[in-house]
Motif scaffolding. Structure first.
Motif, mmCIF file in Angstrom:
data_model
loop_
_atom_site.group_PDB
_atom_site.id
_atom_site.type_symbol
_atom_site.label_atom_id
_atom_site.label_comp_id
_atom_site.label_asym_id
_atom_site.label_seq_id
_atom_site.Cartn_x
_atom_site.Cartn_y
_atom_site.Cartn_z
ATOM 1 N N LEU A 1 0.536 -0.810 -0.023
ATOM 2 C CA LEU A 1 0.226 0.003 -0.358
ATOM 3 C C LEU A 1 1.137 1.242 -0.266
ATOM 4 C CD1 LEU A 1 -2.499 1.733 0.230
ATOM 5 C CD2 LEU A 1 -3.061 1.285 2.846
ATOM 6 N N TYR A 2 1.674 1.459 0.793
ATOM 7 C CA TYR A 2 2.634 2.931 1.114
ATOM 8 C C TYR A 2 3.490 3.199 -0.215
ATOM 9 C CZ TYR A 2 -0.838 2.557 5.076
ATOM 10 O OH TYR A 2 -1.627 2.613 6.246
ATOM 11 N N LEU A 3 4.669 2.203 -0.450
ATOM 12 C CA LEU A 3 5.495 2.066 -1.433
ATOM 13 C C LEU A 3 4.654 2.134 -2.878
ATOM 14 C CD1 LEU A 3 8.364 2.110 -1.845
ATOM 15 C CD2 LEU A 3 8.477 -0.364 -1.103
ATOM 16 N N TRP A 4 4.277 0.523 -3.149
ATOM 17 C CA TRP A 4 4.245 0.255 -4.426
ATOM 18 C C TRP A 4 2.976 1.472 -4.825
ATOM 19 C CZ3 TRP A 4 3.660 -5.502 -4.719
ATOM 20 C CH2 TRP A 4 5.641 -6.239 -4.380
ATOM 21 N N PHE A 5 1.394 1.510 -3.936
ATOM 22 C CA PHE A 5 0.510 2.347 -3.957
ATOM 23 C C PHE A 5 0.394 3.330 -3.912
ATOM 24 C CE2 PHE A 5 -2.552 -2.076 -4.267
ATOM 25 C CZ PHE A 5 -1.931 -2.584 -5.504
ATOM 26 N N LEU A 6 0.733 3.705 -2.951
ATOM 27 C CA LEU A 6 0.571 5.275 -2.717
ATOM 28 C C LEU A 6 1.527 6.174 -3.337
ATOM 29 C CD1 LEU A 6 -0.428 7.761 -0.883
ATOM 30 C CD2 LEU A 6 1.057 7.247 0.920
ATOM 31 N N GLY A 7 2.818 5.266 -3.102
ATOM 32 C CA GLY A 7 4.232 6.011 -3.851
ATOM 33 C C GLY A 7 4.400 5.927 -5.233
#
Length: 580
Positions: free
Chosen positions: A172-178
């Motif tokens: 979530l925070y590394l791939w999708f959000l970033g």
């Protein structure tokens, strides 16, 4: 050799040495934790209970007469007859009827006050060094040495990363959000949104902050979803209006969990109700009555009320009590345009601070709105129709739409991929801190820090001081472990029966109101500790989404939050002395 003169170095050396010595020489105190299970029957006729929002079929139930752990409830020892949890059933006759209750008995341990050492070292290093990676790593190693887990990768880091929580952080925070933020930076969608909002609604720093406050109230699901959505949505607007990142991160953080308490149309009541059953308290006998009890406590959630009120006052520049550090941040950003303190290390990397739109590509605000609507719609829709919020689905759909729409509108695949990879680079630092924060929280829980504090409070107390004692207890536990939900699970099984017993022994006439006050104290104390802790995921995410230095965020928000906590404690004490 400058490091030899650094206070952080000696704090680390002393902490590690003490942890190693204690781990090798002191046996942990063992005890049995009892949690009553809210058992129901499904359509297939199977008995089940809910654990972390997932139904668990009731299996391997034994009567209390055959339990190895039941006779040891309330005892402290150095040995237990089993290391396995037990599910037991106890049958009693109440008013002529046979009633069966089910309990989970968990073997637990703590190292007395040494259990707090990992969290103390991590928090102390955060404030001394202002560098969260080494601070969190120091706390993790301290906890590992305390529990004699010398294989740091195999016994500590890998188990955390390998959990669903660790995987969610990476996805979530590394791939999708970033990735989404990187594509927005490349296609100019965030910049287009900022220009539109600035043109139609924003007339300066106040209205920019009011937009952030309003969105924080609107996204009342709380926690990670609120901080990420509000921070990433408003940051371009606030940056343009010279709103310091300290101000924005405070507004984002203080309208996340506090709003989830005041507008609990989310998973909070269903999670909390499973911990607050009290034998003999008829108003807590059923799930429906316990959820109603949660809603009736809302007017007494004084900390949450003051926290949201203070963020509103901050938005309109009328906040009466803020620290000198906060005042300096506001003055710096307004006069110089510097959104961060000189020398600050924002969790949002330079790759995401400015739009890098390729020549010939025209940004469109629709590319900002549709991903946001997909994230919100899927998250809320799945909660309504499926019973749990599929945040990963929402962010995945939002990023996929942004990726495809940018290609369809004419940007080359190479440029889109460059934007995506820049986004990943931009959140790597914050994601590492988030993983370490989750790890130190798990270490603190395994070391028994929260369990020790609850055990310490188990003695008799004057009835009028219990709400404030519970508030202080939960503040410490949540601050030390970085989790409010974990604090609920540790504290409520003690707090509610203790409040009921004190209400009876003190002859309190309005026991229901007294229980509501104690309940609100636990909820609000946990939220305060989670919000202010530098090792909390929401604290890290608020800093990451707004581009703020983590410790600058912690230092500036702790004064108004502590004032809100003090006012809440005063209010609860007055109610207990006057109204119950």
């Amino acid at each position: 050799m400058k490091f030899l003169k650094a206070p952080g170095f000696w704090v680390t050396v002393i902490g590690l040495s003490v942890a190693f010595f204690v781990g090798r020489t002191i046996n942990p105190t063992l005890l049995v934790e009892k949690i009553q299970l809210d058992v129901k029957i499904n359509e297939e006729g199977q008995a089940y209970y809910i654990k972390r929002e997932v139904p668990q079929i009731l299996q391997n139930v034994i009567p209390v007469s055959e339990s190895k752990l039941w006779p040891l409830l309330g005892e402290r020892s150095n040995t237990l007859p089993t290391e396995e949890s037990e599910i037991v059933e106890e049958t009693k006759t109440i008013d002529g009827e046979r009633v069966t209750h089910y309990y989970m008995l968990n073997p637990r341990s703590h190292y007395n006050y040494w259990s707090l050492l990992p969290a103390v070292i991590a928090v102390a290093l955060c404030f001394i060094t202002r560098e969260p990676v080494t601070a969190l790593a120091g706390g993790i190693v301290t906890g590992a040495l305390l529990m004699q887990r010398y294989d740091l990768t195999g016994d500590v880091l890998i188990p955390t990363i390998g959990t669903s929580t660790g995987a969610t952080i990476l996805v979530l925070y590394l791939w999708f959000l970033g990735g989404l933020m990187g594509i927005w930076s490349k296609n100019g969608a965030a910049l287009a949104f900022a220009e539109m909002v600035t043109k139609r609604f924003v007339r300066g720093p106040k209205t920019a902050k009011l937009v952030a406050w309003g969105l924080g109230v609107l996204f009342f699901q709380g926690g990670t979803m609120s901080t990420v959505l509000v921070g990433t949505t408003v940051r371009p607007v606030a940056d343009k209006e010279k709103v310091s990142h300290e101000e924005l991160s405070f507004i984002v953080d203080a309208t996340a969990s506090p709003i989830a308490v005041l507008l609990p149309f989310n998973a909070w009541p269903f999670y909390v109700q499973s911990f607050i059953y009290v034998g003999g308290a008829a108003f807590l006998a059923t799930e429906a009555s316990r959820i109603t009890f949660f809603y009736q406590s809302i007017p007494l959630s004084f900390y949450a009320i003051f926290a949201v009120l203070f963020t509103f006052l901050m938005s309109i520049d009328k906040m009466p009590f803020i620290s000198r550090t906060f005042k300096d941040a506001i003055k710096r950003s307004r006069e110089t345009g510097q959104l961060d303190r000189p020398g600050a290390e924002p969790l949002l990397a330079k790759e995401l601070e400015n739009a890098k739109v390729p020549e010939g590509y025209k940004p469109n605000v629709i590319e900002f709105f549709i991903p946001i609507l997909l994230i919100i719609g899927i998250a809320i829709g799945t909660y309504i129709f499926m019973g749990s919020s599929k945040i990963l689905w929402g962010f995945g759909a939002g990023m996929l739409y942004a990726f495809l729409s940018t290609l369809i509108r004419g940007m080359s695949l190479k440029n889109v991929i460059n934007g995506f990879t820049d986004g990943l680079k931009g959140v790597v630092y914050g994601s590492v801190i988030l993983l370490l924060a989750i790890t130190i929280g798990g270490i603190s829980k395994a070391a028994g820090g929260g369990l020790y504090l609850v055990d310490l409070l188990g003695g008799s107390l004057p009835y009028w001081i219990l709400p404030v004692a519970l508030q202080i207890l939960t503040m410490f536990i949540a601050f030390s472990t970085g989790t409010s939900f974990g604090t609920f699970a540790v504290t409520f099984p003690l707090a509610m029966p203790l409040a009921w017993a004190l209400a009876g022994s003190a002859g309190i006439e309005n026991a229901y109101l007294y229980m509501l006050v104690c309940f609100a104290a636990v909820i609000n104390g946990s939220v305060y500790g989670d919000q202010c802790s530098p090792i909390s995921d929401t604290t890290v995410l608020s800093s990451m989404a707004t581009g703020c230095d983590l410790m600058d965020h912690v230092r500036t928000q702790i004064v108004p939050c502590s004032l809100a906590a003090l006012l809440a404690a005063t209010g609860w004490t007055i109610i207990v002395l006057v109204a119950v």
